[in-house]
Scaffold this motif. Structure first.
Motif, mmCIF file in Angstrom:
data_model
loop_
_atom_site.group_PDB
_atom_site.id
_atom_site.type_symbol
_atom_site.label_atom_id
_atom_site.label_comp_id
_atom_site.label_asym_id
_atom_site.label_seq_id
_atom_site.Cartn_x
_atom_site.Cartn_y
_atom_site.Cartn_z
ATOM 1 N N ARG A 1 33.672 71.666 89.514
ATOM 2 C CA ARG A 1 33.809 70.933 90.787
ATOM 3 C C ARG A 1 35.215 71.108 91.357
ATOM 4 O O ARG A 1 35.388 71.367 92.545
ATOM 5 C CB ARG A 1 33.516 69.451 90.531
ATOM 6 C CG ARG A 1 33.516 68.577 91.767
ATOM 7 C CD ARG A 1 33.071 67.166 91.436
ATOM 8 N NE ARG A 1 34.005 66.448 90.592
ATOM 9 C CZ ARG A 1 33.671 65.750 89.502
ATOM 10 N NH1 ARG A 1 32.430 65.656 89.130
ATOM 11 N NH2 ARG A 1 34.592 65.153 88.779
ATOM 12 N N GLU A 2 36.221 71.017 90.479
ATOM 13 C CA GLU A 2 37.624 71.183 90.930
ATOM 14 C C GLU A 2 37.880 72.604 91.415
ATOM 15 O O GLU A 2 38.651 72.817 92.344
ATOM 16 C CB GLU A 2 38.586 70.959 89.760
ATOM 17 C CG GLU A 2 38.761 69.531 89.338
ATOM 18 C CD GLU A 2 39.592 69.455 88.057
ATOM 19 O OE1 GLU A 2 39.929 68.346 87.685
ATOM 20 O OE2 GLU A 2 39.895 70.508 87.434
ATOM 21 N N ILE A 3 37.245 73.570 90.741
ATOM 22 C CA ILE A 3 37.479 74.974 91.125
ATOM 23 C C ILE A 3 36.875 75.231 92.506
ATOM 24 O O ILE A 3 37.494 75.856 93.365
ATOM 25 C CB ILE A 3 36.880 75.930 90.061
ATOM 26 C CG1 ILE A 3 37.642 75.780 88.740
ATOM 27 C CG2 ILE A 3 36.914 77.372 90.551
ATOM 28 C CD1 ILE A 3 36.974 76.460 87.548
ATOM 29 N N ILE A 4 35.676 74.708 92.723
ATOM 30 C CA ILE A 4 35.017 74.900 94.029
ATOM 31 C C ILE A 4 35.817 74.192 95.125
ATOM 32 O O ILE A 4 36.004 74.718 96.217
ATOM 33 C CB ILE A 4 33.563 74.375 93.987
ATOM 34 C CG1 ILE A 4 32.709 75.264 93.076
ATOM 35 C CG2 ILE A 4 32.950 74.300 95.383
ATOM 36 C CD1 ILE A 4 31.288 74.750 92.832
ATOM 37 N N ASP A 5 36.293 72.996 94.819
ATOM 38 C CA ASP A 5 37.037 72.223 95.830
ATOM 39 C C ASP A 5 38.160 71.431 95.139
ATOM 40 O O ASP A 5 37.908 70.355 94.593
ATOM 41 C CB ASP A 5 36.087 71.256 96.541
ATOM 42 C CG ASP A 5 36.810 70.402 97.578
ATOM 43 O OD1 ASP A 5 38.011 70.642 97.827
ATOM 44 O OD2 ASP A 5 36.159 69.492 98.134
ATOM 45 N N PRO A 6 39.383 71.947 95.178
ATOM 46 C CA PRO A 6 40.486 71.258 94.493
ATOM 47 C C PRO A 6 40.720 69.836 95.016
ATOM 48 O O PRO A 6 41.350 69.034 94.346
ATOM 49 C CB PRO A 6 41.698 72.150 94.781
ATOM 50 C CG PRO A 6 41.117 73.491 95.109
ATOM 51 C CD PRO A 6 39.783 73.226 95.753
ATOM 52 N N THR A 7 40.183 69.513 96.183
ATOM 53 C CA THR A 7 40.372 68.151 96.703
ATOM 54 C C THR A 7 39.179 67.234 96.363
ATOM 55 O O THR A 7 39.101 66.104 96.835
ATOM 56 C CB THR A 7 40.546 68.163 98.245
ATOM 57 O OG1 THR A 7 39.304 68.599 98.817
ATOM 58 C CG2 THR A 7 41.667 69.085 98.691
ATOM 59 N N ALA A 8 38.274 67.738 95.551
ATOM 60 C CA ALA A 8 37.063 66.956 95.214
ATOM 61 C C ALA A 8 37.458 65.665 94.511
ATOM 62 O O ALA A 8 38.449 65.623 93.776
ATOM 63 C CB ALA A 8 36.146 67.782 94.317
ATOM 64 N N PRO A 9 36.683 64.590 94.717
ATOM 65 C CA PRO A 9 37.028 63.309 94.089
ATOM 66 C C PRO A 9 36.849 63.360 92.572
ATOM 67 O O PRO A 9 36.041 64.131 92.062
ATOM 68 C CB PRO A 9 36.011 62.344 94.704
ATOM 69 C CG PRO A 9 34.860 63.199 95.116
ATOM 70 C CD PRO A 9 35.434 64.534 95.493
ATOM 71 N N ALA A 10 37.622 62.515 91.901
ATOM 72 C CA ALA A 10 37.479 62.408 90.444
ATOM 73 C C ALA A 10 36.553 61.231 90.133
ATOM 74 O O ALA A 10 36.258 60.405 91.003
ATOM 75 C CB ALA A 10 38.839 62.181 89.816
ATOM 76 N N ALA A 11 36.118 61.160 88.868
ATOM 77 C CA ALA A 11 35.268 60.040 88.448
ATOM 78 C C ALA A 11 36.042 58.730 88.591
ATOM 79 O O ALA A 11 37.262 58.697 88.457
ATOM 80 C CB ALA A 11 34.839 60.253 87.005
ATOM 81 N N HIS A 12 35.306 57.654 88.860
ATOM 82 C CA HIS A 12 35.916 56.361 89.132
ATOM 83 C C HIS A 12 35.475 55.366 88.053
ATOM 84 O O HIS A 12 34.278 55.193 87.824
ATOM 85 C CB HIS A 12 35.451 55.939 90.537
ATOM 86 C CG HIS A 12 35.578 54.493 90.826
ATOM 87 N ND1 HIS A 12 34.491 53.671 91.008
ATOM 88 C CD2 HIS A 12 36.658 53.707 90.937
ATOM 89 C CE1 HIS A 12 34.909 52.437 91.236
ATOM 90 N NE2 HIS A 12 36.219 52.437 91.197
ATOM 91 N N TYR A 13 36.439 54.743 87.403
ATOM 92 C CA TYR A 13 36.125 53.786 86.337
ATOM 93 C C TYR A 13 35.496 52.524 86.939
ATOM 94 O O TYR A 13 36.026 51.934 87.882
ATOM 95 C CB TYR A 13 37.404 53.439 85.558
ATOM 96 C CG TYR A 13 37.197 52.356 84.536
ATOM 97 C CD1 TYR A 13 36.211 52.485 83.561
ATOM 98 C CD2 TYR A 13 37.963 51.199 84.547
ATOM 99 C CE1 TYR A 13 35.995 51.479 82.623
ATOM 100 C CE2 TYR A 13 37.768 50.193 83.609
ATOM 101 C CZ TYR A 13 36.772 50.342 82.655
ATOM 102 O OH TYR A 13 36.560 49.345 81.740
ATOM 103 N N LEU A 14 34.370 52.098 86.367
ATOM 104 C CA LEU A 14 33.601 50.994 86.955
ATOM 105 C C LEU A 14 34.039 49.602 86.517
ATOM 106 O O LEU A 14 33.496 48.604 86.982
ATOM 107 C CB LEU A 14 32.121 51.153 86.562
ATOM 108 C CG LEU A 14 31.302 52.145 87.372
ATOM 109 C CD1 LEU A 14 29.964 52.381 86.695
ATOM 110 C CD2 LEU A 14 31.083 51.637 88.789
ATOM 111 N N GLY A 15 34.984 49.530 85.559
ATOM 112 C CA GLY A 15 35.375 48.204 85.046
ATOM 113 C C GLY A 15 34.367 47.675 84.033
ATOM 114 O O GLY A 15 34.235 46.472 83.844
ATOM 115 N N ILE A 16 33.640 48.597 83.405
ATOM 116 C CA ILE A 16 32.611 48.222 82.432
ATOM 117 C C ILE A 16 32.765 49.086 81.180
ATOM 118 O O ILE A 16 32.955 50.295 81.286
ATOM 119 C CB ILE A 16 31.193 48.503 82.984
ATOM 120 C CG1 ILE A 16 30.993 47.875 84.354
ATOM 121 C CG2 ILE A 16 30.121 48.041 82.014
ATOM 122 C CD1 ILE A 16 29.679 48.277 85.010
#
Ligand SMILES: Cc1cc2nc3c(=O)[nH]c(=O)nc-3n(C[C@H](O)[C@H](O)[C@H](O)COP(=O)(O)OP(=O)(O)OC[C@H]3O[C@@H](n4cnc5c(N)ncnc54)[C@H](O)[C@@H]3O)c2cc1C
Length: 418
Positions: free
Chosen positions: A165-180
């Motif tokens: 995903r990063e290679i295709i789009d270096p600005t792609a969002p990262a995973a987001h911690y849900l607080g769980i």
């Protein structure tokens, strides 16, 4: 024959490989670890009937059926142990198949073993670090061990922390911690099973005051459970390694003991060897770019669905089959990848949105909101009256292996936009 390099031997990886093979491509799977299943978090998965339907297109749904067991009903209870309602987890396929539950490790091993049995080439211990489109067409993939593979097409089935995903789009969002934090385990205690009156096929969900708890009994009598508890801080790898199953057990039992349900007893009876210690739960903001001309992402790499929706595996499998159909029917790789994304985007976003409603930053509040909405008397009465399942849009989705209509329309669009 077009060569497709698949990064990741989790769920999407082996299923994409088998689907591509059936579509006339030559897949290779590269997995970062020596045994992908050993690295996976979580105790068990529910493979929904829509995912099983997609797997049946490549004759792979029997693998889930042989590895797991039917779990067709969700049964909800309050923290006071009061039963609220039962709901079906999807309908029934023409051959009688319903939603199944399967141990995570068993599912990973079985799907990858089946791909190998069908002749798919695997390379383990191969972590993708980079990939570049070649001027002559195709892609060169570079691995952490310094090796390279040239291929016509690279498919990132590399999970929520996807490098592809990063290679295709270096600005792609990262995973987001849900607080769980998620936890889980397995208990073999036949006396407890009998005392609790557990019956296979029913997935019990308890909305505890401090933690959410789900459990079921397998046909062999083993009790499978998972729990979600709020966790303000994302755990580091060191913290996860430093906390023993006994410490997690003590913490979770304390949270569940405030409820009048069997949850605390089940957790307390879980031995260290079958206790799945706490791990972070993530989701991912919408990914704007799934592909370029010769690389694409599938499964959690493209759209991590919250685990509470029970649709992560099914979305990965639906992606795999849809991608194979697109590549089979559209000779131009870039147009096929565009058609694949177009075909999947709307559905996936709807499922992601549904999953987010069941989780959210404030784990318990999110779950409670969802429960309240799902169980309003109006909703329940309506569902019972019509006999229609509330989430039929999600569970009744079917992909036709021989139906090229959608893809043909998209091919027109892709060509127009070229
Ligand atoms: C606690 C929990 C419970 C869940 N419960 C359910 C459920 O009940 N039902 C359901 O449908 N879904 C559930 N899910 C979601 C489900 O697990 C995922 O949606 C599914 O595993 C996605 O499959 P995948 O192949 O895309 O990714 P993964 O299963 O994460 O596989 C990715 C693979 O890629 C490999 N990899 C990563 N990076 C690289 C690299 N650079 N090079 C090479 N290989 C790499 C990894 O080692 C891994 O083997 C749950 C998730 C969690 C966390």
């Amino acid at each position: 024959m077009k060569k497709a390099l698949i990064i990741g031997g989790g769920i999407a990886g082996p299923v994409t490989a088998m689907a591509l093979q059936r579509a006339g491509l030559e897949p290779i799977v590269c997995e970062a670890y020596q045994d992908a299943a050993a690295e996976q978090l979580g105790a068990y998965l529910t493979v929904a009937v829509n995912g099983l339907s997609a797997l049946s297109l490549i004759d792979a749904h029997e693998i889930v059926k042989q590895t797991g067991h039917p779990t067709g009903t969700l049964s909800f209870s309050t923290s006071a142990g009061k039963h609220i309602a039962d709901m079906p987890i999807g309908g029934t396929l023409p051959d009688g198949t319903i939603t199944h539950s399967v141990k995570r490790r068993d599912l990973y091993r079985a799907l990858n073993a089946e791909a190998v049995r069908r002749g798919v080439r695997y390379e383990y211990g191969k972590r993708l670090v980079d990939a570049q489109s070649l001027p002559t067409g195709g892609v060169r993939a570079t691995f952490a061990d310094g090796s390279r593979i040239d291929t016509d097409l690279l498919i990132g089935a590399d999970g929520i922390r996807s490098r592809t995903r990063e290679i295709i789009d270096p600005t792609a969002p990262a995973a987001h911690y849900l607080g769980i934090y998620g936890l889980g385990g397995f208990v073999t205690d036949h006396r407890m099973r009998e005392e609790l009156g557990l019956r296979p096929g029913i997935y019990n969900m308890i909305f505890g005051k401090k933690a959410f708890f789900g459990y079921l009994v397998a046909p062999d009598g083993e009790i499978w459970w998972f729990a979600n508890m709020p966790g303000a801080q994302e755990l580091s790898t060191d913290e996860m390694a430093a906390t023993s199953p006994a410490q997690w057990r003590e913490r979770l039992v304390a949270m569940l003991s405030v409820d009048r349900t069997p949850a605390a007893r089940i957790v307390a009876a879980t031995p260290d060897e079958t206790f799945v210690p706490g791990f972070n739960q993530y989701d991912m903001p919408s990914v704007a770019k799934w592909h370029n001309d010769s690389m694409v992402i599938v499964g959690d790499a493209a759209h991590a669905v919250a685990s509470s929706s029970g649709q992560g595996v099914s979305m990965a499998v639906e992606d795999a089959v849809t991608l194979a159909i697109s590549l089979r029917d559209i000779p131009d790789t870039a147009a096929a990848l565009a058609a694949f994304e177009h075909e999947r985007l709307e559905r996936v976003e709807r499922v992601v949105e549904h999953g987010a409603e069941t989780s959210g930053d404030k784990a318990q509040n999110g779950l409670m909101r969802w429960l309240t909405r799902m169980l309003t008397p109006y909703f329940l009465k309506k569902a019972a009256k019509s006999g229609i399942e509330p989430l039929s849009w999600m569970f009744d989705h079917r992909i036709e292996w021989n139906d090229v209509t959608g893809v043909t329309v998209m091919r027109g669009n892709a060509e127009e936009s070229d």
